[in-house]
Design a protein around this motif. Sequence first.
Motif: not given
Length: 264
Positions: A139-155
């Motif tokens: 609803e508001d992409n300026s708000i982050m959940l801040n659960d400190e979990a990040q996922k990165i996909i490189l290809n």
Amino acid sequence: MNKTLKELNLEDDFLFAKVMSDKEICKELLEKILEIEIEKVEMVEEQKTIDLLLESKGIRLDVYVKDENNTIYNVEMQRGKHKNLPKRLRYYQGSIDLDLISKGEDYRKLAKSYIIFICTFDLFDKGRHKYTFQNVCLEDNSIMLNDEAQKIILNSKGIMNDLSDELLEFLAYVEDSTDDKVKHVKGNLVKNIHRRVKEVKSDISVEVEFMTLLERDREKIEEGREEGILLTKKVLKLSNSGCTISQIAKECNISEEEVRRILE
């Protein structure tokens, strides 16, 4: 046809895990991917626990380390396009979190974590070399959940100039880890990794380990074929005796969909 150890490229998870067991190489790659500075990395003490937990689902962690701030880094090599990759990322995250805290412990003990998949395919077909995901409010992409979990996909199949030259060289090297490929690189990342690759490939004990795992895989494949033949015979026998698909599924402990597939 199975390759020998010396014929492997870095895209092979066995070689990748062996190369990244060098802490300095692993640290350098993480710093390039995340664009941060890390003082040091070390293997997570719970590595064996995680291995056992994930192997129950046919998964084993390639690289599982933490830094001086106890931030967790899990790096995996992925070959062959997997539609279920997002669910696999979710499973890895959940399993690592469960291993980090015991039942009833404070959730604040959960460490900041990065799960990084290095793929030889573009999962989203958008041409990017890097896709980074965090939990954001719809609803508001300026708000982050801040659960400190990040996922990165490189290809390695990206076409955009969206990474540093060193990382682009690395992704190209993943599928072609040869001396000829290294002749044309300018950055130190691939050169350092290639030195480690050559060390690993020259290690007799590593070659023995690789051949042992290869033979074990062949045995499992053969066992699977034999089990498949026996299951097919049982399904056909039950079907010919007048059993319904539902009855066959229950008797063989498989889904009705699998029964239909065998009968077809």
